[in-house]
Design an enzyme around this catalytic site. Structure first.
Site, PDB file in Angstrom:
ATOM      1  N   GLU A   1       9.724  15.816  15.707  1.00 60.79           N
ATOM      2  CA  GLU A   1      10.205  15.616  14.340  1.00 60.79           C
ATOM      3  C   GLU A   1       9.503  16.623  13.430  1.00 60.79           C
ATOM      4  O   GLU A   1       8.285  16.611  13.296  1.00 60.79           O
ATOM      5  CB  GLU A   1       9.867  14.180  13.891  1.00 60.79           C
ATOM      6  CG  GLU A   1      10.395  13.856  12.520  1.00 60.79           C
ATOM      7  CD  GLU A   1      10.076  12.431  12.056  1.00 60.79           C
ATOM      8  OE1 GLU A   1       8.925  11.985  12.248  1.00 60.79           O
ATOM      9  OE2 GLU A   1      10.976  11.786  11.508  1.00 60.79           O
TER      10      GLU A   1
ATOM     11  N   GLU B   1       9.351   1.064  11.094  1.00 58.77           N
ATOM     12  CA  GLU B   1      10.448   2.026  10.920  1.00 58.77           C
ATOM     13  C   GLU B   1       9.809   3.401  11.014  1.00 58.77           C
ATOM     14  O   GLU B   1       9.084   3.812  10.110  1.00 58.77           O
ATOM     15  CB  GLU B   1      11.117   1.779   9.561  1.00 58.77           C
ATOM     16  CG  GLU B   1      12.542   2.302   9.524  1.00 58.77           C
ATOM     17  CD  GLU B   1      12.615   3.726   9.013  1.00 58.77           C
ATOM     18  OE1 GLU B   1      12.557   4.644   9.860  1.00 58.77           O
ATOM     19  OE2 GLU B   1      12.729   3.927   7.805  1.00 58.77           O
TER      20      GLU B   1
ATOM     21  N   LYS C   1       0.880  -1.194   0.000  1.00 58.42           N
ATOM     22  CA  LYS C   1       0.000   0.000   0.000  1.00 58.42           C
ATOM     23  C   LYS C   1       0.908   1.233   0.000  1.00 58.42           C
ATOM     24  O   LYS C   1       1.471   1.609   1.022  1.00 58.42           O
ATOM     25  CB  LYS C   1      -0.884  -0.036   1.256  1.00 58.42           C
ATOM     26  CG  LYS C   1      -2.216   0.649   1.135  1.00 58.42           C
ATOM     27  CD  LYS C   1      -2.174   2.128   0.946  1.00 58.42           C
ATOM     28  CE  LYS C   1      -1.857   2.877   2.216  1.00 58.42           C
ATOM     29  NZ  LYS C   1      -1.602   4.320   1.943  1.00 58.42           N
TER      30      LYS C   1
ATOM     31  N   CYS D   1      13.512  10.317   7.536  1.00 59.27           N
ATOM     32  CA  CYS D   1      13.313   9.849   8.911  1.00 59.27           C
ATOM     33  C   CYS D   1      14.596   9.958   9.727  1.00 59.27           C
ATOM     34  O   CYS D   1      14.560  10.196  10.912  1.00 59.27           O
ATOM     35  CB  CYS D   1      12.784   8.428   8.925  1.00 59.27           C
ATOM     36  SG  CYS D   1      13.787   7.316   7.950  1.00 59.27           S
TER      37      CYS D   1
HETATM   38  P1  NAI Z   1       1.707   8.460   8.000  1.00 58.50           P
HETATM   39  O1  NAI Z   1       2.441   7.692   9.012  1.00 58.50           O
HETATM   40  O2  NAI Z   1       0.303   8.851   8.284  1.00 58.50           O
HETATM   41  O3  NAI Z   1       1.672   7.669   6.605  1.00 58.50           O
HETATM   42  C1  NAI Z   1       2.524   6.627   6.250  1.00 58.50           C
HETATM   43  C2  NAI Z   1       1.728   5.536   5.556  1.00 58.50           C
HETATM   44  O4  NAI Z   1       0.803   4.945   6.466  1.00 58.50           O
HETATM   45  C3  NAI Z   1       0.880   6.002   4.384  1.00 58.50           C
HETATM   46  O5  NAI Z   1       0.902   5.012   3.385  1.00 58.50           O
HETATM   47  C4  NAI Z   1      -0.517   6.110   4.984  1.00 58.50           C
HETATM   48  O6  NAI Z   1      -1.551   5.966   4.040  1.00 58.50           O
HETATM   49  C5  NAI Z   1      -0.522   4.941   5.934  1.00 58.50           C
HETATM   50  N1  NAI Z   1      -1.463   5.046   7.065  1.00 58.50           N
HETATM   51  C6  NAI Z   1      -1.942   6.164   7.661  1.00 58.50           C
HETATM   52  N2  NAI Z   1      -2.767   5.830   8.674  1.00 58.50           N
HETATM   53  C7  NAI Z   1      -2.798   4.480   8.724  1.00 58.50           C
HETATM   54  C8  NAI Z   1      -3.450   3.530   9.570  1.00 58.50           C
HETATM   55  N3  NAI Z   1      -4.229   3.921  10.579  1.00 58.50           N
HETATM   56  N4  NAI Z   1      -3.250   2.216   9.346  1.00 58.50           N
HETATM   57  C9  NAI Z   1      -2.449   1.814   8.340  1.00 58.50           C
HETATM   58  N5  NAI Z   1      -1.817   2.659   7.514  1.00 58.50           N
HETATM   59  C10 NAI Z   1      -1.976   3.980   7.702  1.00 58.50           C
HETATM   60  O7  NAI Z   1       2.548   9.729   7.647  1.00 58.50           O
HETATM   61  P2  NAI Z   1       2.008  11.084   6.997  1.00 58.50           P
HETATM   62  O8  NAI Z   1       0.657  11.448   7.472  1.00 58.50           O
HETATM   63  O9  NAI Z   1       2.172  10.946   5.553  1.00 58.50           O
HETATM   64  O10 NAI Z   1       3.036  12.125   7.596  1.00 58.50           O
HETATM   65  C11 NAI Z   1       2.835  12.639   8.906  1.00 58.50           C
HETATM   66  C12 NAI Z   1       4.145  12.822   9.621  1.00 58.50           C
HETATM   67  O11 NAI Z   1       4.770  11.556   9.778  1.00 58.50           O
HETATM   68  C13 NAI Z   1       5.151  13.636   8.869  1.00 58.50           C
HETATM   69  O12 NAI Z   1       5.010  14.978   9.115  1.00 58.50           O
HETATM   70  C14 NAI Z   1       6.445  13.120   9.404  1.00 58.50           C
HETATM   71  O13 NAI Z   1       6.758  13.773  10.598  1.00 58.50           O
HETATM   72  C15 NAI Z   1       6.157  11.672   9.714  1.00 58.50           C
HETATM   73  N6  NAI Z   1       6.637  10.751   8.689  1.00 58.50           N
HETATM   74  C16 NAI Z   1       7.727  10.008   8.971  1.00 58.50           C
HETATM   75  C17 NAI Z   1       8.232   9.160   8.033  1.00 58.50           C
HETATM   76  C18 NAI Z   1       9.435   8.338   8.319  1.00 58.50           C
HETATM   77  O14 NAI Z   1       9.991   7.755   7.407  1.00 58.50           O
HETATM   78  N7  NAI Z   1       9.870   8.263   9.538  1.00 58.50           N
HETATM   79  C19 NAI Z   1       7.651   9.029   6.714  1.00 58.50           C
HETATM   80  C20 NAI Z   1       6.464   9.808   6.517  1.00 58.50           C
HETATM   81  C21 NAI Z   1       6.006  10.642   7.487  1.00 58.50           C
END
Ligand code: NAI
Length: 794
Positions: free
Chosen positions: A399, A268, A194, A302
């Protein structure tokens, strides 16, 4: 007349745009820019008929329409993956290797298209997608073609986990596909991926690549959608593992949603990684390092080095140099090969960055941005530097996930380590010094899964990546990453006969050999109450209660202390005070384990009267096993493509809480505590609830074996309740739980508070069988792998 040097100073950059035409053509050819899901080797329309737009963040223009996945779509993908699983898992290793090799070749063939598509969809500069993202994607598939080939010889006795759900973020869209899909397929699993809703295009392009490579239908499926789609995948009963990269917030939701489901999980998550500069560092290299640490991918990384920690003597000089460099950074069209920074992925992310920067200013930190302005047509944000930041400020803790660097100073290396570790995260760290002794002394003290010395943001398929604490658990890449997609083969076929023992532990699994065999114990035994063992001493339980332990024939065997939350707290404190154990030599730990074995053997008949001869002998042998391992669990040097070495060090997890199985009262207890302390952890062990006496008695063996106070603590009582307390405790770094399904669920749920690592097991295990009861599996659970990258050369 203008000199060349003067020209360099004064000449304007000309744009060097990459054409977007082939990528836009590719989008158009696909149903005029409308994408369904890729399920069972075919493109299918979403069941609910819903699509969403994906935007180019540099222009705000719509690139394509993409399917919103529903439960029915996920069901279909899981069914396809399930149907494909046995054949895929059953292929000869070489056949899977050929497929992975084909994927690597196809990625290379389409490298330019993928690079442009990634820049369009995500906003990152083409220079990065072309030179870093896509080459690393190909490298990952090549490396894992190798693991696929070697799977049976390098992982004997292991089997694929089955059907795997993978959920990835938007910051490295295709690289995350590779990090997830390559090891999963190499190990013999089938996949439902996904992608992130902001950046689905390269994953969809990769689905086309899988089609071209002839991957059998159902082995790899892509269902697009938002968090709701991800949630359905996480909760699906026929998915055996979830691998997630993204925010800590969603990671925590997933930890809770999978608790007790028997799904394997790797997370991660976020970070707030330190970038530590000692005063003897080469400051010009440091400046370029900072550019790579925080302005690479607009800081949406990240493991971004987002906290600059500088030794006081050079702080002002470094700030000046940084400002001069920032003034020269170029923000603009991601397709311009001459820009350093592209666009922020989406308006919501831009707003988040703006909000946090405002907060930083409000809280009194000094903000600096270059004099030039960003383009206005897309979602751009300038490189930003904060100085005078207090370590407790919001911007120093949260972050930001944007091009914002916060700078703080320190005086001594000790203070640098304290500052560096002063966040709930533990993902990465970068440290700069020309003094290799200082660098190698500090690196192991940093709470981070990866440490870069005089370098930053280096990645390679041969080196595991991942963190601990609120940065998640599990590793991606390298041998350790392969284990995340494998399980011991015997787990699928539990041995017959053992089930009885654990199904009815209160019956006491032949714990007592019977009055005749006990000889002298036919006489009424002297009543004895076993206390707790905390900090190297016997301790009365906080509440002063004890519980009676009764044999199957109704005879009273003795009483053990009833431990509670307060006793656990005391034990955790004692275990922390003993953390020097983790820094002691493997040789010393081996000697102590041998000594425990020797003393147990001397007391053998006495313990045999309680648990039987076989368990005692196996326990002595097990202690020998981990004494043997204690000075051999040394880690590895990885062959990453740098001029230097990458050291994979096995470090202890820290303070481990262990709930031992109810059956095998002595052997189960020894089999868990021995590997934990062999690696250097300190432990709080809760023994078998129905048969705790052998373990309670064991402290007398420990007392005569030179085990330092606090390394092993034993708390008897209500096992599940105590395990939950351990799982909730913020200062416990990992919990192992061997018990029933309800206990597993409670431990996994409670662990989400500080995202501690768990190893839970509700199945039966034949502890007498060395294949099930000892070995590398235990050592791996007892270790954090820290990868330290050390480039060298003048
Ligand atoms: P997110 O963690 O919401 O999204 C990452 C993935 O998880 C996406 O594919 C999303 O559709 C999916 N997702 C969201 N809610 C879910 C759920 N309840 N169950 C299963 N899958 C779910 O990250 P988002 O909203 O894109 O970004 C928010 C913040 O997260 C950013 O501002 C940043 O601080 C952090 N982030 C950190 C990352 C990392 O690599 N450590 C990567 C992306 C975001």
């Amino acid at each position: 007349m203008a000199t060349v040097a003067k020209l360099f100073e004064t000449m304007e950059y000309g744009p060097a745009p990459e054409s977007d035409v082939p990528a836009l053509e590719w989008i158009k050819q696909h149903d005029n820019g409308r994408f369904g899901h890729f399920i069972n080797g075919r493109w299918v329309a979403p069941t609910a008929g819903q699509y969403f737009e994906t935007i180019n963040p540099a222009t705000k223009g719509v690139l394509a329409r993409v399917a919103q996945g529903s439960k029915a779509d996920i069901d279909a993908a899981v069914a396809a993956a399930n149907a494909a699983a046995p054949t895929w898992a059953g292929l000869p290793a070489h056949a899977r290797a050929r497929y992975l090799y084909a994927l690597a070749r196809e990625v290379q063939r389409h490298a330019r298209l993928l690079a442009v598509l990634e820049s369009l969809d995500n906003g990152k500069p083409i220079r990065e997608t072309r030179d870093l993202d896509i080459p690393l994607v190909a490298r990952h598939f090549y490396h894992h073609a190798g693991w696929a080939q070697l799977r049976d010889t390098e992982f004997p006795g292991y089997a694929p986990v089955g059907v795997v759900g993978q959920i990835i973020p938007w910051n490295f869209p295709l690289l995350m596909v590779a990090w997830k899909v390559a090891p999963a397929l190499a190990a013999g699993n089938t996949v439902i991926l996904k992608p992130a809703e902001f950046t689905p295009l390269t994953a969809l392009c990769f689905a086309g690549i899988a089609e071209e490579a002839g991957l059998p239908p159902g082995v790899f499926n892509v269902v697009t959608g938002d968090g709701a789609t991800g949630k359905v995948l996480v909760e699906h009963l026929d998915v055996q593992k979830i691998a997630f990269t993204g925010s800590t917030e969603v990671g925590r939701i997933i930890r809770k949603a999978t608790a007790g489901s028997d799904k394997k999980l790797t997370l991660e998550l976020g970070g707030k990684s330190p970038f530590i500069v000692f005063e003897d560092a080469d400051l010009d290299s440091v400046v370029e390092g900072v550019v790579d640490a925080i302005w690479f991918n607009q800081g949406q990384v990240c493991c971004a080095g987002s906290r600059l920690l500088v030794q006081e003597g050079v702080a002002d000089r470094l700030t000046q140099k940084l400002r001069a460099r920032m003034e020269k950074l170029r923000v603009g069209s991601p397709l311009d090969k001459a820009v350093d920074m592209g666009a922020i992925v989406a308006p919501v992310q831009l707003e988040r960055i703006r909000g946090l920067v405002e907060k930083g200013v409000e809280e009194g930190a000094k903000m600096w941005q270059p004099s030039w302005a960003c383009p206005t047509e897309g979602y751009f944000y300038p490189p930003t530097l904060f100085t005078d930041v207090s370590p407790a400020a919001t911007i120093a803790q949260v972050e930001i996930f944007g091009p914002v660097l916060v700078s703080m100073t320190f005086r001594t290396p000790k203070e640098a380590v304290e500052l560096a570790n002063n966040t709930p995260y533990g993902l990465a760290a970068s440290l700069w010094s020309e003094n290799i002794n200082l660098a190698l002394d500090v690196a192991p003290k940093l709470k981070a899964g990866v440490v870069w010395i005089n370098s930053t943001n280096l990645f390679d398929a041969a080196s595991g990546f991942g963190g601990y604490r609120e940065s998640g658990f599990g590793r991606e890449g390298g041998r350790e990453g392969m284990y995340e997609y494998l399980k011991p083969g015997w787990e699928s076929h539990p041995p017959r006969g053992i089930a009885l023992a654990s199904a009815a532990p209160e019956q006491g699994r032949s714990a007592d050999p019977g009055p005749a065999a006990r000889g002298a114990q036919v006489l009424p035994s002297i009543d004895r109450t076993y206390k707790l063992f905390i900090g190297g001493k016997q301790a009365r339980p906080d509440q002063g209660y004890s519980r009676k332990i009764v044999a199957p024939d109704g005879r009273a065997l003795g009483e053990v202390a009833e431990g509670n939350r307060k006793d656990v707290r005391n034990a955790v404190e004692a275990a922390h005070a003993a953390e020097g154990w983790g820094r002691s030599t493997g040789h010393l730990r081996a000697q102590i384990l041998y000594f425990i074995a020797e003393n147990l053997a001397t007391r053998g008949p006495e313990f045999a009267a309680r648990v039987g001869q076989a368990e005692v002998e196996a326990s002595v042998s097990r202690l020998f096993t981990y004494a043997a391992w204690a000075d051999k669990w040394g880690g590895a040097v990885h062959q990453t493509p740098i001029r230097g070495v990458t050291l994979a060090m096995n470090e202890p997890v820290g303070v481990l809480g262990i709930a031992a199985p109810d059956d095998f009262p002595l052997l189960g207890f020894v089999s868990l505590l021995a590997p934990a302390i062999a690696v250097g952890n300190t432990v709080i062990v809760v023994p078998s609830e129905p048969n705790p006496i052998a373990a309670a008695e064991f402290y007398t063996v420990l007392e005569t074996s030179d085990v330092p106070a606090g390394v092993i603590n034993v708390i008897t009582g209500a096992k599940d309740a105590l395990a939950k307390v351990l799982a909730e405790h913020d200062d416990v770094d990992g919990v192992w739980y061997f018990g029933n399904a309800a206990g597993v669920k409670a431990v996994e749920l409670a662990s989400a508070a500080n995202m501690k690592r768990t190893w839970t097991f509700a199945q039966t295990r034949d502890w007498l069988d060395p294949r099930q009861g000892e070995g590398r599996e235990f050592l791996r659970h007892a270790s954090e792998v820290k990868n330290i990258w050390i480039p060298y050369g003048e």
